[in-house]
Motif scaffolding. Structure first.
Motif, mmCIF file in Angstrom:
data_model
loop_
_atom_site.group_PDB
_atom_site.id
_atom_site.type_symbol
_atom_site.label_atom_id
_atom_site.label_comp_id
_atom_site.label_asym_id
_atom_site.label_seq_id
_atom_site.Cartn_x
_atom_site.Cartn_y
_atom_site.Cartn_z
ATOM 1 N N MET A 77 -32.689 -4.327 15.074
ATOM 2 C CA MET A 77 -32.164 -2.990 14.807
ATOM 3 C C MET A 77 -31.561 -2.426 16.082
ATOM 4 O O MET A 77 -32.186 -2.455 17.135
ATOM 5 N N ILE A 78 -30.369 -1.899 15.991
ATOM 6 C CA ILE A 78 -29.720 -1.248 17.121
ATOM 7 C C ILE A 78 -30.061 0.237 17.023
ATOM 8 O O ILE A 78 -29.650 0.911 16.084
ATOM 9 N N ALA A 79 -30.811 0.756 17.980
ATOM 10 C CA ALA A 79 -31.282 2.140 17.912
ATOM 11 C C ALA A 79 -30.484 3.089 18.799
ATOM 12 O O ALA A 79 -30.484 4.288 18.565
ATOM 13 N N LEU A 80 -29.801 2.544 19.810
ATOM 14 C CA LEU A 80 -29.104 3.391 20.771
ATOM 15 C C LEU A 80 -27.947 2.601 21.372
ATOM 16 O O LEU A 80 -28.087 1.415 21.662
ATOM 17 N N VAL A 81 -26.812 3.278 21.547
ATOM 18 C CA VAL A 81 -25.663 2.658 22.199
ATOM 19 C C VAL A 81 -25.241 3.583 23.345
ATOM 20 O O VAL A 81 -25.031 4.775 23.142
ATOM 21 N N ALA A 82 -25.159 3.020 24.542
ATOM 22 C CA ALA A 82 -24.743 3.792 25.720
ATOM 23 C C ALA A 82 -23.650 3.020 26.438
ATOM 24 O O ALA A 82 -23.773 1.814 26.665
ATOM 25 N N GLY A 83 -22.581 3.714 26.768
ATOM 26 C CA GLY A 83 -21.473 3.063 27.458
ATOM 27 C C GLY A 83 -20.316 4.022 27.626
ATOM 28 O O GLY A 83 -20.484 5.238 27.619
ATOM 29 N N THR A 84 -19.114 3.460 27.726
ATOM 30 C CA THR A 84 -17.903 4.230 27.943
ATOM 31 C C THR A 84 -17.159 4.400 26.630
ATOM 32 O O THR A 84 -17.006 3.437 25.865
ATOM 33 N N VAL A 85 -16.687 5.599 26.367
ATOM 34 C CA VAL A 85 -15.921 5.858 25.143
ATOM 35 C C VAL A 85 -14.569 5.153 25.273
ATOM 36 O O VAL A 85 -13.792 5.433 26.191
ATOM 37 N N ALA A 86 -14.309 4.211 24.357
ATOM 38 C CA ALA A 86 -13.054 3.463 24.375
ATOM 39 C C ALA A 86 -12.056 4.019 23.363
ATOM 40 O O ALA A 86 -10.846 4.029 23.598
ATOM 41 N N VAL A 87 -12.567 4.487 22.218
ATOM 42 C CA VAL A 87 -11.727 5.034 21.159
ATOM 43 C C VAL A 87 -12.456 6.240 20.577
ATOM 44 O O VAL A 87 -13.674 6.209 20.405
ATOM 45 N N ARG A 88 -11.686 7.278 20.261
ATOM 46 C CA ARG A 88 -12.268 8.498 19.677
ATOM 47 C C ARG A 88 -11.356 8.939 18.545
ATOM 48 O O ARG A 88 -10.254 9.407 18.788
ATOM 49 N N ARG A 89 -11.791 8.747 17.301
ATOM 50 C CA ARG A 89 -10.998 9.109 16.121
ATOM 51 C C ARG A 89 -11.758 10.144 15.290
ATOM 52 O O ARG A 89 -12.899 10.449 15.562
ATOM 53 N N ALA A 90 -11.123 10.633 14.222
ATOM 54 C CA ALA A 90 -11.720 11.685 13.389
ATOM 55 C C ALA A 90 -13.004 11.238 12.698
ATOM 56 O O ALA A 90 -13.893 12.046 12.461
ATOM 57 N N ASP A 91 -13.114 9.951 12.377
ATOM 58 C CA ASP A 91 -14.286 9.492 11.633
ATOM 59 C C ASP A 91 -15.127 8.444 12.364
ATOM 60 O O ASP A 91 -16.159 8.018 11.856
ATOM 61 N N HIS A 92 -14.667 8.012 13.542
ATOM 62 C CA HIS A 92 -15.441 7.002 14.274
ATOM 63 C C HIS A 92 -15.120 7.036 15.770
ATOM 64 O O HIS A 92 -14.129 7.628 16.192
ATOM 65 N N VAL A 93 -16.003 6.403 16.513
ATOM 66 C CA VAL A 93 -15.784 6.197 17.944
ATOM 67 C C VAL A 93 -16.092 4.737 18.246
ATOM 68 O O VAL A 93 -16.809 4.075 17.499
ATOM 69 N N VAL A 94 -15.526 4.255 19.330
ATOM 70 C CA VAL A 94 -15.867 2.919 19.820
ATOM 71 C C VAL A 94 -16.433 3.100 21.217
ATOM 72 O O VAL A 94 -15.800 3.718 22.079
ATOM 73 N N ILE A 95 -17.645 2.585 21.415
ATOM 74 C CA ILE A 95 -18.312 2.667 22.707
ATOM 75 C C ILE A 95 -18.331 1.276 23.323
ATOM 76 O O ILE A 95 -18.822 0.328 22.711
ATOM 77 N N ASP A 96 -17.772 1.158 24.526
ATOM 78 C CA ASP A 96 -17.742 -0.109 25.261
ATOM 79 C C ASP A 96 -19.048 -0.242 26.039
ATOM 80 O O ASP A 96 -19.321 0.519 26.958
ATOM 81 N N CYS A 97 -19.842 -1.219 25.637
ATOM 82 C CA CYS A 97 -21.132 -1.481 26.291
ATOM 83 C C CYS A 97 -21.065 -2.854 26.952
ATOM 84 O O CYS A 97 -21.246 -3.873 26.282
ATOM 85 N N GLY A 98 -20.751 -2.871 28.233
ATOM 86 C CA GLY A 98 -20.693 -4.141 28.962
ATOM 87 C C GLY A 98 -19.668 -5.109 28.419
ATOM 88 O O GLY A 98 -19.930 -6.308 28.346
ATOM 89 N N GLY A 99 -18.519 -4.622 28.000
ATOM 90 C CA GLY A 99 -17.463 -5.504 27.515
ATOM 91 C C GLY A 99 -17.465 -5.721 26.013
ATOM 92 O O GLY A 99 -16.579 -6.371 25.487
#
Length: 192
Positions: free
Chosen positions: A1-23
């Motif tokens: 289970m993935i409980a937490l994601v921490a990293g750099t915001v790569a994409v920010r859209r109206a319904d989703h985000v993409v978080i870059d976690c170590g590549g």
């Protein structure tokens, strides 16, 4: 289970985000409430998550707080409420406010959410009202930290007659560790 994601915001859209976690980029579906708290592209972010496993897909959902994730899980426990509808409900306001409307049995406000008709709103109320009523006191402050100056200031503004939305708008962008300062600044803004 993935409980937490921490990293750099790569994409920010109206319904989703993409978080870059170590590549590796994790795409997280988010509510409008969470999106407001996600920083700009290139900045650090931490989101609580829930993974939904289906036969044809793995879907990761992101939340600004654990309280929002818990409310999402409560909504998913209701028959005929899927992840998209649950996110739409969460987009309607902060978790505390949503818990308060559930505890009050406000089906009209739920029916205003896209994808929720009268039957679904009533089903959500029937299935969650007791759970919410047992965990939320009359003033709906169960999900706030007692030492959070913004939460204290927000509650005070609501106590003065402002709606929860108005209180949030007045406090938006204000920075202080003292609730009294936040309240004073918000009231000055309200007079303008």
């Amino acid at each position: 289970m993935i409980a937490l994601v921490a990293g750099t915001v790569a994409v920010r859209r109206a319904d989703h985000v993409v978080i870059d976690c170590g590549g590796v980029g994790y795409r997280l579906a988010v509510s409008a409430q969470t999106l407001r708290q996600v920083p700009a592209v290139g900045r650090k972010a931490t989101l609580h998550t829930h993974l939904v496993v289906r036969d044809d897909a793995l879907a990761l959902f992101g939340f600004a707080s654990e309280d929002e994730r818990e409310l999402f899980l409560m909504l998913l426990s209701v028959q005929s409420v899927g992840p998209k509808v649950a996110l739409a409900v969460l987009s309607g306001g902060p978790p505390r406010e949503l818990l308060a409307l559930l505890a009050a049995g406000d089906t009209a406000r739920l029916q205003a959410v896209p994808g929720i008709g009268k039957r679904t709103a009533e089903r959500i109320m029937v299935e969650l009202r007791e759970k919410v009523g047992a965990t939320v006191p009359d003033n709906a402050t169960a999900l706030t930290r007692p030492d959070d100056p913004h939460a204290i200031a927000r509650d005070a503004l609501i106590g003065l007659g402002y709606s929860a939305t108005e209180a949030d708008e007045l406090l938006e962008g204000l920075v202080s560790n003292q609730p009294e300062e936040l309240i004073s600044s918000a009231l000055r803004m309200a007079r303008r």
